[in-house]
Scaffold this motif. Structure first.
Motif, short mmCIF file in Angstrom:
data_model
loop_
_atom_site.label_atom_id
_atom_site.label_comp_id
_atom_site.label_asym_id
_atom_site.label_seq_id
_atom_site.Cartn_x
_atom_site.Cartn_y
_atom_site.Cartn_z
N ASP A 56 16.87 18.18 6.65
CA ASP A 56 16.19 19.18 7.47
C ASP A 56 15.08 18.52 8.28
N PRO A 57 15.46 17.76 9.33
CA PRO A 57 14.44 17.02 10.09
C PRO A 57 13.41 17.91 10.78
N GLY A 58 13.81 19.10 11.18
CA GLY A 58 12.86 20.02 11.81
C GLY A 58 11.76 20.42 10.85
N GLN A 59 12.13 20.71 9.61
CA GLN A 59 11.14 21.08 8.60
C GLN A 59 10.28 19.89 8.21
N THR A 60 10.86 18.70 8.24
CA THR A 60 10.09 17.50 7.95
C THR A 60 9.01 17.31 9.01
N LEU A 61 9.34 17.56 10.26
CA LEU A 61 8.35 17.47 11.33
C LEU A 61 7.24 18.50 11.12
N ILE A 62 7.60 19.71 10.75
CA ILE A 62 6.59 20.76 10.48
C ILE A 62 5.66 20.32 9.35
N ALA A 63 6.23 19.72 8.30
CA ALA A 63 5.41 19.24 7.17
C ALA A 63 4.45 18.15 7.62
N VAL A 64 4.93 17.20 8.43
CA VAL A 64 4.06 16.12 8.92
C VAL A 64 2.96 16.70 9.80
N GLN A 65 3.30 17.63 10.67
CA GLN A 65 2.31 18.25 11.55
C GLN A 65 1.25 19.01 10.77
N ALA A 66 1.60 19.60 9.64
CA ALA A 66 0.67 20.42 8.86
C ALA A 66 -0.52 19.61 8.35
N TYR A 67 -0.34 18.31 8.15
CA TYR A 67 -1.44 17.47 7.69
C TYR A 67 -2.52 17.32 8.76
N ASP A 68 -2.15 17.47 10.01
CA ASP A 68 -3.10 17.46 11.13
C ASP A 68 -3.96 16.19 11.16
N VAL A 69 -3.31 15.03 11.02
CA VAL A 69 -4.05 13.76 11.07
C VAL A 69 -3.49 12.78 12.10
N LEU A 70 -2.27 13.00 12.56
CA LEU A 70 -1.63 12.06 13.47
C LEU A 70 -1.55 12.63 14.88
N PRO A 71 -1.60 11.75 15.89
CA PRO A 71 -1.33 12.21 17.26
C PRO A 71 0.11 12.69 17.35
N GLY A 72 0.38 13.60 18.26
CA GLY A 72 1.70 14.21 18.40
C GLY A 72 2.85 13.21 18.46
N ALA A 73 2.70 12.13 19.22
CA ALA A 73 3.78 11.15 19.35
C ALA A 73 4.08 10.48 18.02
N LEU A 74 3.07 10.22 17.21
CA LEU A 74 3.28 9.59 15.91
C LEU A 74 3.88 10.56 14.89
N GLU A 75 3.61 11.84 15.04
CA GLU A 75 4.19 12.83 14.12
C GLU A 75 5.71 12.76 14.16
#
Length: 168
Positions: A27-46
């Motif tokens: 579920d790569p879409g959900q993995t991206l949501i999980a990474v974004q939730a940490y709110d520590v990386l710039p968008g391109a790195l997420e």
């Protein structure tokens, strides 16, 4: 006995990485949501982390399952676990309400539904397994041991024939 403990640590850690990586990859879409939730990386790195993390986890799992480059895999696993624990801890300290996404899923959750202490404790346990393997990478049923025996390294686990005279 220590090689048995190491083997259990190696196979257990392999299972963790294989399951975690497979669930994220499914579920790569959900993995991206999980990474974004940490709110520590710039968008391109997420995006890069969301794609790379499951692949790294699967590779670590396969190396550990096979017992290949065990010390290296344990070192990478330990480093990754430290980063994951730090990510969970910073989310907790900042008052974010997220599911870590460690085994798929992840993202924002309702206030009070976080399990930060349990997640940190669990990942610390996995880190202890990795630390054990970093210190004692010799295990049973490993390609490392098989390759070492092929090079004549008698320090690897396996039958001890040193007391048997050749030709008898």
């Amino acid at each position: 006995m220590l090689n048995t403990v190491g083997t259990l640590a190696r196979l257990g850690l392999a299972a963790v990485w294989l399951v975690s990586g497979a669930l994220k990859l499914a579920d790569p879409g959900q993995t991206l949501i999980a990474v974004q939730a940490y709110d520590v990386l710039p968008g391109a790195l997420e995006n890069v982390v969301a794609v790379a993390l499951p692949l790294v986890e699967l590779v670590l799992g396969l190396f550990l399952l096979a017992g290949l480059a065990t010390r290296w895999a344990a070192g990478v696993a330990l480093g990754l676990l430290v980063v994951l624990i730090a990510g969970i801890a910073q989310s907790w300290a900042r008052g974010l309400s997220i599911d870590c996404g460690c085994f798929g899923g992840g993202g924002q959750v309702a206030a009070g539904q976080t399990e930060y202490p349990q997640e940190i404790l669990r990942d610390t346990g996995f880190a202890l397994l990795a630390a054990w393997l970093l210190a004692r990478p010799r295990t049973w049923l490993s390609l490392d041991g098989w390759l070492a025996r092929g090079r004549g390294n008698s320090d690897e686990p396996g039958p001890d024939y040193s007391g048997i005279a050749e030709g008898n």
